[in-house]
Design a protein around this motif. Structure first.
Motif, PDB file in Angstrom:
ATOM      1  N   PHE A  68       0.915  -1.286  -0.049  1.00 21.32           N
ATOM      2  CA  PHE A  68      -0.177   0.051   0.022  1.00 21.32           C
ATOM      3  C   PHE A  68       0.983   1.248   0.024  1.00 21.32           C
ATOM      4  CE2 PHE A  68       0.428  -1.457   4.203  1.00 21.32           C
ATOM      5  CZ  PHE A  68       1.225  -0.383   4.991  1.00 21.32           C
ATOM      6  N   VAL A  69       2.253   1.149  -0.220  1.00 23.59           N
ATOM      7  CA  VAL A  69       3.126   2.297  -0.032  1.00 23.59           C
ATOM      8  C   VAL A  69       3.576   2.662  -1.496  1.00 23.59           C
ATOM      9  CG1 VAL A  69       4.976   3.311   0.869  1.00 23.59           C
ATOM     10  CG2 VAL A  69       3.631   1.948   2.315  1.00 23.59           C
ATOM     11  N   HIS A  70       3.369   3.835  -2.055  1.00 22.13           N
ATOM     12  CA  HIS A  70       3.839   4.342  -3.183  1.00 22.13           C
ATOM     13  C   HIS A  70       5.185   5.128  -2.770  1.00 22.13           C
ATOM     14  CE1 HIS A  70       4.250   5.797  -7.369  1.00 22.13           C
ATOM     15  NE2 HIS A  70       4.342   7.025  -6.926  1.00 22.13           N
ATOM     16  N   VAL A  71       6.462   4.723  -3.237  1.00 23.24           N
ATOM     17  CA  VAL A  71       7.694   5.316  -3.007  1.00 23.24           C
ATOM     18  C   VAL A  71       8.006   6.026  -4.274  1.00 23.24           C
ATOM     19  CG1 VAL A  71      10.152   5.112  -2.698  1.00 23.24           C
ATOM     20  CG2 VAL A  71       8.387   3.782  -1.475  1.00 23.24           C
ATOM     21  N   GLU A  72       8.071   7.476  -4.019  1.00 20.10           N
ATOM     22  CA  GLU A  72       8.791   8.480  -5.015  1.00 20.10           C
ATOM     23  C   GLU A  72       9.981   9.005  -4.673  1.00 20.10           C
ATOM     24  OE1 GLU A  72       7.815  12.495  -7.379  1.00 20.10           O
ATOM     25  OE2 GLU A  72       6.006  11.319  -6.477  1.00 20.10           O
ATOM     26  N   THR A  73      11.252   8.901  -5.192  1.00 21.74           N
ATOM     27  CA  THR A  73      12.373   9.446  -5.060  1.00 21.74           C
ATOM     28  C   THR A  73      12.572  10.906  -5.830  1.00 21.74           C
ATOM     29  OG1 THR A  73      13.651   8.227  -6.661  1.00 21.74           O
ATOM     30  CG2 THR A  73      13.781   7.270  -4.659  1.00 21.74           C
ATOM     31  N   THR A  74      13.303  11.632  -5.364  1.00 23.35           N
ATOM     32  CA  THR A  74      13.276  13.190  -5.886  1.00 23.35           C
ATOM     33  C   THR A  74      14.431  13.877  -5.638  1.00 23.35           C
ATOM     34  OG1 THR A  74      12.060  15.273  -5.838  1.00 23.35           O
ATOM     35  CG2 THR A  74      11.865  13.931  -3.985  1.00 23.35           C
ATOM     36  N   THR A  75      14.855  14.697  -6.704  1.00 20.56           N
ATOM     37  CA  THR A  75      16.161  15.444  -6.439  1.00 20.56           C
ATOM     38  C   THR A  75      15.462  16.693  -5.519  1.00 20.56           C
ATOM     39  OG1 THR A  75      15.616  16.583  -8.517  1.00 20.56           O
ATOM     40  CG2 THR A  75      17.436  14.405  -8.390  1.00 20.56           C
ATOM     41  N   ARG A  76      14.344  17.103  -5.605  1.00 14.65           N
ATOM     42  CA  ARG A  76      13.677  18.445  -5.028  1.00 14.65           C
ATOM     43  C   ARG A  76      13.271  18.018  -3.692  1.00 14.65           C
ATOM     44  NH1 ARG A  76       9.755  20.467  -7.186  1.00 14.65           N
ATOM     45  NH2 ARG A  76      10.487  22.563  -6.424  1.00 14.65           N
ATOM     46  N   LEU A  77      13.740  17.415  -2.891  1.00 14.71           N
ATOM     47  CA  LEU A  77      13.116  16.759  -1.588  1.00 14.71           C
ATOM     48  C   LEU A  77      13.089  17.935  -0.923  1.00 14.71           C
ATOM     49  CD1 LEU A  77      12.182  14.342  -0.145  1.00 14.71           C
ATOM     50  CD2 LEU A  77      14.256  14.679   1.270  1.00 14.71           C
ATOM     51  N   PRO A  78      11.492  18.587  -0.594  1.00 17.20           N
ATOM     52  CA  PRO A  78      11.542  19.854   0.263  1.00 17.20           C
ATOM     53  C   PRO A  78      11.702  19.584   1.850  1.00 17.20           C
ATOM     54  CG  PRO A  78       9.382  18.703  -0.074  1.00 17.20           C
ATOM     55  CD  PRO A  78      10.267  17.661  -0.853  1.00 17.20           C
ATOM     56  N   SER A  79      11.800  20.575   2.588  1.00 17.51           N
ATOM     57  CA  SER A  79      11.828  20.576   3.909  1.00 17.51           C
ATOM     58  C   SER A  79      10.314  20.241   4.503  1.00 17.51           C
ATOM     59  CB  SER A  79      12.417  21.871   4.647  1.00 17.51           C
ATOM     60  OG  SER A  79      13.512  22.235   4.020  1.00 17.51           O
ATOM     61  N   PRO A  80      10.427  19.145   5.189  1.00 13.68           N
ATOM     62  CA  PRO A  80       9.099  18.541   5.952  1.00 13.68           C
ATOM     63  C   PRO A  80       8.434  19.479   6.987  1.00 13.68           C
ATOM     64  CG  PRO A  80      10.910  17.440   6.862  1.00 13.68           C
ATOM     65  CD  PRO A  80      11.537  18.171   5.774  1.00 13.68           C
ATOM     66  N   ARG A  81       7.171  19.602   7.134  1.00 11.85           N
ATOM     67  CA  ARG A  81       6.501  19.970   8.077  1.00 11.85           C
ATOM     68  C   ARG A  81       5.750  18.890   8.970  1.00 11.85           C
ATOM     69  NH1 ARG A  81       8.350  23.195   4.830  1.00 11.85           N
ATOM     70  NH2 ARG A  81       7.351  24.870   4.137  1.00 11.85           N
ATOM     71  N   THR A  82       5.906  19.042  10.172  1.00  9.64           N
ATOM     72  CA  THR A  82       5.381  17.725  11.012  1.00  9.64           C
ATOM     73  C   THR A  82       3.930  18.221  11.288  1.00  9.64           C
ATOM     74  OG1 THR A  82       7.455  17.697  12.228  1.00  9.64           O
ATOM     75  CG2 THR A  82       5.579  16.742  13.026  1.00  9.64           C
ATOM     76  N   ARG A  83       3.048  17.294  10.971  1.00 13.13           N
ATOM     77  CA  ARG A  83       1.772  17.269  11.280  1.00 13.13           C
ATOM     78  C   ARG A  83       1.193  15.888  11.865  1.00 13.13           C
ATOM     79  NH1 ARG A  83       2.548  21.273  10.361  1.00 13.13           N
ATOM     80  NH2 ARG A  83       1.349  23.171   9.069  1.00 13.13           N
ATOM     81  N   GLN A  84       0.751  15.899  13.109  1.00 14.11           N
ATOM     82  CA  GLN A  84       0.410  14.652  14.009  1.00 14.11           C
ATOM     83  C   GLN A  84       1.302  13.938  14.372  1.00 14.11           C
ATOM     84  OE1 GLN A  84      -2.590  15.303  11.297  1.00 14.11           O
ATOM     85  NE2 GLN A  84      -2.391  17.394  12.410  1.00 14.11           N
TER      86      GLN A  84
END
Length: 332
Positions: A131-147
């Protein structure tokens, strides 16, 4: 109807069979008495033998959601369990994106997700699973923590979601809700489209055009397109209008400032009953008192009777043009 993600899980929950399991001191750990999602290697570090982990999964006391990732329960995994398992699957720097992330930001006008979409750095050798779709990216953003879960910023999560969708209205509705609720701006979406992956970007780019013009919903986007085809001078969208003394009149969906014409896309659902109905009557009274020409159109007619609506727009514009312009203006 079976939830798409749950359908892909398959029969992951069994029922515990009778009999005792030999335990070590690890059994006294209060953490292991809760229905948590945890790595098998973490369990081993807590003293749980690998054979005990395997035995409990075989007997249906615990269940393996993904390879090496367990739910310490035999019950149906919750949405939160699935998200936690996906993040554990991605390991360090993994973050949630797409529809599941938008849910955590409070957006509501979302389709049921097909899978849990996560982002990873480009050097990661982790594949999609169950059930997991993995996408690798060269434009990995800075995450925001939600819950407690790292999530991609809203504008990135929106574009990651809509690139994988087909319905034009669904794509527009998601983008419009994110903007209308103040979770991101149209400019942020535009920059993300320009800088991001071009795969699946054609429909979001089309949806962005009326949003750039000021539309805030699917109905307003339909209205925006009709106004363009009506051959009338440009108008303003969702701007606050005041009278000559600066008193608030309304915030019409469309406003032709040159002639003081207001166009409202009024649905029966939001304007036809209760307090909304009374507010609509009060709003229309303020329009009349200010000398503003008002045209009201039901959302469905924008698609079922576009030619008639265009004719009504032109007629309303001529009517507004023929009388002295009132003092109503856009609030600064």
């Amino acid at each position: 109807m079976v939830h798409p993600v749950r359908q892909r899980l398959g029969n992951v929950s069994g029922r515990a069979q009778a009999g005792a399991v030999r335990r070590g001191s690890w059994a006294e750990n209060p953490l292991l008495g809760k229905p948590i999602v945890i790595r098998a290697e973490t369990l081993e570090s807590l003293g749980v033998p690998r054979r005990t982990i395997n035995h409990r999964c075989e007997r249906g006391v615990w269940q393996m959601l993904l390879r090496g990732i367990l739910l310490l329960s035999n019950g149906e995994p919750t949405d939160e369990h699935l998200v936690q398992a996906a993040i554990l699957h991605g390991r360090e720097e993994a973050m949630l994106t797409g529809i599941w992330a938008l849910r955590r930001y409070g957006l509501e006008n979302l389709p049921a997700p097909k899978d849990v979409h996560i982002l990873l750095p480009p050097d990661r050798k982790i594949s999609s699973a169950r059930f997991v779709h993995v996408e690798t990216t060269t434009r990995l953003p800075s995450p925001r923590t939600r819950q407690g879960i790292p999530c991609a910023p809203v504008h990135r999560a929106v574009l990651d979601a809509v690139r994988r969708l087909k319905g034009d209205d669904t794509i527009l509705a998601i983008m419009a809700e994110a903007v209308q609720r103040g979770r991101c701006t149209v400019d942020m979406l535009a920059r993300e489209l320009d800088q991001g992956c071009s795969r699946g970007a054609a429909k979001p780019r089309r949806a962005l055009i009326p949003l750039l013009g000021g539309a805030r919903s699917v109905a307003e986007a339909d209205a925006w397109r009709l106004w363009q085809r009506a051959g009338l001078p440009p108008c303003h969208w969702n701007v606050k209008i005041v009278d000559g003394q600066g008193h608030h009149i309304a915030t019409p969906d469309a406003w032709a400032d040159e002639v003081a014409l207001a166009w409202e896309i009024d649905s029966r659902k939001h304007h036809g009953q209760g307090d909304d109905y009374l507010e609509t009557l009060a709003r229309n009274t303020r329009y009349t008192q200010a000398g503003i020409v008002l045209l009201q159109t039901a959302p469905a007619r924008l698609r079922t009777e576009p030619d008639k609506v265009r004719a009504e727009l032109r007629a309303a514009y001529r009517t507004a043009q023929a009388r002295p312009r009132p003092e109503a203006r856009i609030s600064t």
